[in-house]
Motif scaffolding. Sequence first.
Motif, PDB file in Angstrom:
ATOM      1  N   PHE A  19       0.830  -1.208   0.000  1.00  0.00           N
ATOM      2  CA  PHE A  19       0.000   0.000   0.000  1.00  0.00           C
ATOM      3  C   PHE A  19       0.862   1.256   0.000  1.00  0.00           C
ATOM      4  O   PHE A  19       0.483   2.281  -0.582  1.00  0.00           O
ATOM      5  CB  PHE A  19      -0.989  -0.036   1.179  1.00  0.00           C
ATOM      6  CG  PHE A  19      -0.628   0.799   2.377  1.00  0.00           C
ATOM      7  CD1 PHE A  19      -1.165   2.059   2.551  1.00  0.00           C
ATOM      8  CD2 PHE A  19       0.250   0.303   3.351  1.00  0.00           C
ATOM      9  CE1 PHE A  19      -0.849   2.827   3.666  1.00  0.00           C
ATOM     10  CE2 PHE A  19       0.561   1.057   4.462  1.00  0.00           C
ATOM     11  CZ  PHE A  19       0.018   2.333   4.618  1.00  0.00           C
ATOM     12  N   ILE A  20       2.037   1.199   0.594  1.00  0.00           N
ATOM     13  CA  ILE A  20       2.955   2.336   0.557  1.00  0.00           C
ATOM     14  C   ILE A  20       3.529   2.515  -0.845  1.00  0.00           C
ATOM     15  O   ILE A  20       3.779   3.640  -1.300  1.00  0.00           O
ATOM     16  CB  ILE A  20       4.060   2.165   1.608  1.00  0.00           C
ATOM     17  CG1 ILE A  20       3.464   2.328   3.024  1.00  0.00           C
ATOM     18  CG2 ILE A  20       5.196   3.172   1.403  1.00  0.00           C
ATOM     19  CD1 ILE A  20       4.397   1.986   4.149  1.00  0.00           C
ATOM     20  N   PRO A  57       4.595   7.001  -5.383  1.00  0.00           N
ATOM     21  CA  PRO A  57       5.923   6.924  -5.982  1.00  0.00           C
ATOM     22  C   PRO A  57       7.035   7.313  -5.004  1.00  0.00           C
ATOM     23  O   PRO A  57       6.899   8.271  -4.239  1.00  0.00           O
ATOM     24  CB  PRO A  57       5.852   7.915  -7.147  1.00  0.00           C
ATOM     25  CG  PRO A  57       4.396   8.019  -7.466  1.00  0.00           C
ATOM     26  CD  PRO A  57       3.683   7.862  -6.156  1.00  0.00           C
ATOM     27  N   ALA A  58       8.115   6.559  -5.033  1.00  0.00           N
ATOM     28  CA  ALA A  58       9.275   6.864  -4.194  1.00  0.00           C
ATOM     29  C   ALA A  58       9.915   8.170  -4.659  1.00  0.00           C
ATOM     30  O   ALA A  58       9.841   8.531  -5.838  1.00  0.00           O
ATOM     31  CB  ALA A  58      10.291   5.728  -4.266  1.00  0.00           C
ATOM     32  N   THR A  59      10.519   8.880  -3.728  1.00  0.00           N
ATOM     33  CA  THR A  59      11.205  10.116  -4.078  1.00  0.00           C
ATOM     34  C   THR A  59      12.323  10.409  -3.083  1.00  0.00           C
ATOM     35  O   THR A  59      12.221  10.044  -1.907  1.00  0.00           O
ATOM     36  CB  THR A  59      10.226  11.308  -4.122  1.00  0.00           C
ATOM     37  OG1 THR A  59      10.945  12.490  -4.466  1.00  0.00           O
ATOM     38  CG2 THR A  59       9.547  11.517  -2.780  1.00  0.00           C
ATOM     39  N   ASP A  60      13.366  11.077  -3.575  1.00  0.00           N
ATOM     40  CA  ASP A  60      14.460  11.528  -2.711  1.00  0.00           C
ATOM     41  C   ASP A  60      14.257  12.976  -2.275  1.00  0.00           C
ATOM     42  O   ASP A  60      15.117  13.535  -1.589  1.00  0.00           O
ATOM     43  CB  ASP A  60      15.799  11.397  -3.447  1.00  0.00           C
ATOM     44  CG  ASP A  60      16.188   9.947  -3.702  1.00  0.00           C
ATOM     45  OD1 ASP A  60      15.806   9.086  -2.890  1.00  0.00           O
ATOM     46  OD2 ASP A  60      16.868   9.685  -4.714  1.00  0.00           O
ATOM     47  N   ASP A  61      13.144  13.568  -2.683  1.00  0.00           N
ATOM     48  CA  ASP A  61      12.889  14.973  -2.360  1.00  0.00           C
ATOM     49  C   ASP A  61      12.684  15.158  -0.855  1.00  0.00           C
ATOM     50  O   ASP A  61      12.323  14.222  -0.137  1.00  0.00           O
ATOM     51  CB  ASP A  61      11.655  15.477  -3.101  1.00  0.00           C
ATOM     52  CG  ASP A  61      11.866  15.534  -4.605  1.00  0.00           C
ATOM     53  OD1 ASP A  61      13.026  15.416  -5.044  1.00  0.00           O
ATOM     54  OD2 ASP A  61      10.862  15.669  -5.341  1.00  0.00           O
ATOM     55  N   ARG A  62      12.859  16.380  -0.409  1.00  0.00           N
ATOM     56  CA  ARG A  62      12.640  16.719   1.000  1.00  0.00           C
ATOM     57  C   ARG A  62      11.162  17.041   1.207  1.00  0.00           C
ATOM     58  O   ARG A  62      10.747  18.203   1.183  1.00  0.00           O
ATOM     59  CB  ARG A  62      13.529  17.897   1.411  1.00  0.00           C
ATOM     60  CG  ARG A  62      15.013  17.566   1.350  1.00  0.00           C
ATOM     61  CD  ARG A  62      15.866  18.715   1.879  1.00  0.00           C
ATOM     62  NE  ARG A  62      17.278  18.374   1.858  1.00  0.00           N
ATOM     63  CZ  ARG A  62      17.910  17.648   2.764  1.00  0.00           C
ATOM     64  NH1 ARG A  62      17.228  17.189   3.806  1.00  0.00           N
ATOM     65  NH2 ARG A  62      19.196  17.388   2.661  1.00  0.00           N
ATOM     66  N   ARG A 121      10.558   5.169   5.599  1.00  0.00           N
ATOM     67  CA  ARG A 121      11.899   5.752   5.587  1.00  0.00           C
ATOM     68  C   ARG A 121      12.702   5.287   4.369  1.00  0.00           C
ATOM     69  O   ARG A 121      13.478   6.052   3.794  1.00  0.00           O
ATOM     70  CB  ARG A 121      12.634   5.405   6.890  1.00  0.00           C
ATOM     71  CG  ARG A 121      13.868   6.252   7.116  1.00  0.00           C
ATOM     72  CD  ARG A 121      14.401   6.127   8.513  1.00  0.00           C
ATOM     73  NE  ARG A 121      14.866   4.768   8.800  1.00  0.00           N
ATOM     74  CZ  ARG A 121      15.616   4.468   9.847  1.00  0.00           C
ATOM     75  NH1 ARG A 121      15.971   5.423  10.710  1.00  0.00           N
ATOM     76  NH2 ARG A 121      15.990   3.229  10.072  1.00  0.00           N
ATOM     77  N   LYS A 122      12.512   4.031   3.979  1.00  0.00           N
ATOM     78  CA  LYS A 122      13.208   3.515   2.803  1.00  0.00           C
ATOM     79  C   LYS A 122      12.680   4.144   1.514  1.00  0.00           C
ATOM     80  O   LYS A 122      13.437   4.393   0.585  1.00  0.00           O
ATOM     81  CB  LYS A 122      13.064   1.992   2.737  1.00  0.00           C
ATOM     82  CG  LYS A 122      13.873   1.244   3.779  1.00  0.00           C
ATOM     83  CD  LYS A 122      13.679  -0.264   3.653  1.00  0.00           C
ATOM     84  CE  LYS A 122      14.518  -1.012   4.685  1.00  0.00           C
ATOM     85  NZ  LYS A 122      14.294  -2.477   4.592  1.00  0.00           N
ATOM     86  N   ARG A 123      11.375   4.378   1.470  1.00  0.00           N
ATOM     87  CA  ARG A 123      10.772   4.901   0.240  1.00  0.00           C
ATOM     88  C   ARG A 123      10.975   6.404   0.084  1.00  0.00           C
ATOM     89  O   ARG A 123      11.044   6.926  -1.033  1.00  0.00           O
ATOM     90  CB  ARG A 123       9.278   4.573   0.220  1.00  0.00           C
ATOM     91  CG  ARG A 123       8.634   4.732  -1.158  1.00  0.00           C
ATOM     92  CD  ARG A 123       7.474   3.809  -1.338  1.00  0.00           C
ATOM     93  NE  ARG A 123       6.925   3.811  -2.689  1.00  0.00           N
ATOM     94  CZ  ARG A 123       7.410   3.099  -3.705  1.00  0.00           C
ATOM     95  NH1 ARG A 123       8.461   2.334  -3.538  1.00  0.00           N
ATOM     96  NH2 ARG A 123       6.842   3.154  -4.909  1.00  0.00           N
ATOM     97  N   PHE A 124      11.061   7.100   1.225  1.00  0.00           N
ATOM     98  CA  PHE A 124      11.227   8.551   1.205  1.00  0.00           C
ATOM     99  C   PHE A 124      12.420   8.930   2.094  1.00  0.00           C
ATOM    100  O   PHE A 124      12.245   9.483   3.189  1.00  0.00           O
ATOM    101  CB  PHE A 124       9.951   9.239   1.695  1.00  0.00           C
ATOM    102  CG  PHE A 124       8.691   8.726   1.038  1.00  0.00           C
ATOM    103  CD1 PHE A 124       8.435   8.969  -0.291  1.00  0.00           C
ATOM    104  CD2 PHE A 124       7.766   7.982   1.763  1.00  0.00           C
ATOM    105  CE1 PHE A 124       7.281   8.488  -0.904  1.00  0.00           C
ATOM    106  CE2 PHE A 124       6.604   7.505   1.176  1.00  0.00           C
ATOM    107  CZ  PHE A 124       6.371   7.762  -0.175  1.00  0.00           C
ATOM    108  N   VAL A 135       2.603  13.605   1.696  1.00  0.00           N
ATOM    109  CA  VAL A 135       2.198  12.201   1.699  1.00  0.00           C
ATOM    110  C   VAL A 135       1.476  11.868   3.002  1.00  0.00           C
ATOM    111  O   VAL A 135       1.932  12.252   4.082  1.00  0.00           O
ATOM    112  CB  VAL A 135       3.418  11.267   1.531  1.00  0.00           C
ATOM    113  CG1 VAL A 135       3.038   9.810   1.792  1.00  0.00           C
ATOM    114  CG2 VAL A 135       4.014  11.402   0.138  1.00  0.00           C
ATOM    115  N   ILE A 136       0.359  11.141   2.887  1.00  0.00           N
ATOM    116  CA  ILE A 136      -0.362  10.613   4.044  1.00  0.00           C
ATOM    117  C   ILE A 136      -0.492   9.109   3.861  1.00  0.00           C
ATOM    118  O   ILE A 136      -0.906   8.633   2.807  1.00  0.00           O
ATOM    119  CB  ILE A 136      -1.771  11.222   4.167  1.00  0.00           C
ATOM    120  CG1 ILE A 136      -1.686  12.709   4.534  1.00  0.00           C
ATOM    121  CG2 ILE A 136      -2.598  10.482   5.215  1.00  0.00           C
ATOM    122  CD1 ILE A 136      -3.036  13.405   4.536  1.00  0.00           C
ATOM    123  N   THR A 137      -0.160   8.357   4.908  1.00  0.00           N
ATOM    124  CA  THR A 137      -0.368   6.905   4.902  1.00  0.00           C
ATOM    125  C   THR A 137      -1.169   6.506   6.136  1.00  0.00           C
ATOM    126  O   THR A 137      -1.136   7.183   7.166  1.00  0.00           O
ATOM    127  CB  THR A 137       0.961   6.124   4.887  1.00  0.00           C
ATOM    128  OG1 THR A 137       1.736   6.477   6.047  1.00  0.00           O
ATOM    129  CG2 THR A 137       1.762   6.426   3.631  1.00  0.00           C
TER     130      THR A 137
END
Length: 236
Positions: free
Chosen positions: A40-41, A45-50, A68-71, A120-122
Amino acid sequence: MKDIYEPEFVKKLFDQMSASYERMNYITSFGFSIRWRKQFIQKIPATDDRIKVIDLLSGLGENWNYLRKRFPNAEFYALDFSDEMIEKSKKKNVEKFNNQFIVFNQNLLESDLDSNQFDVITCAYGLKTFNEIQLEQIAKVVTRILKQGGQFSFVEVSKPEQKKLHFFYSLYIGKIIPMLGKLFLGNPHDYKMLWIYTEKFQNAKRVIEIFEKENLKVNYNSYFFGCASGISGIKK
């Protein structure tokens, strides 16, 4: 008759289950709860942005490692209102996450989070404990705190639509899991409540219309033949 959606009732229930919830969640889903958390996470989309990420109804922080791994460069927040869950997740935050998560002890329905601040909200396994009116309130909160273009993803254990699968799943969670709860924890009632919530929730399909009313673009997601379901989408 007690209102099982009354916030104090739900809070007390999760306080009581806090010591065993993560382990029992794994058992009740045959280990799929971990896989569903990852899946579900991955709807976002994954991102390296702040960016700013918040995990709602964060429980024991079970989503945090995947987030933490995805963002990897995100600023992380979490919110829950179970005092016992919060206490244990804060300990995990210090021991495993270098205190990287800012944790709020608040009722989501009455939260004072700033508007338009999150990218992002999970939220995992929390929708079933809300009635329709409360889900409408949650949709309003999500719209308010998300930035324009911000994304969200929710997942929930659900009632399978296939009759055979539903029969065995309901037998396992509705009967066997409470027996295990009594055997190992001395309390079958709390875990029986989880199946009662699931039976009433059915699946996330009914949440789509509620969220779409709040200027949110919503997709429906099904996991493992409907044993879990969820929604994901974006703030227009």
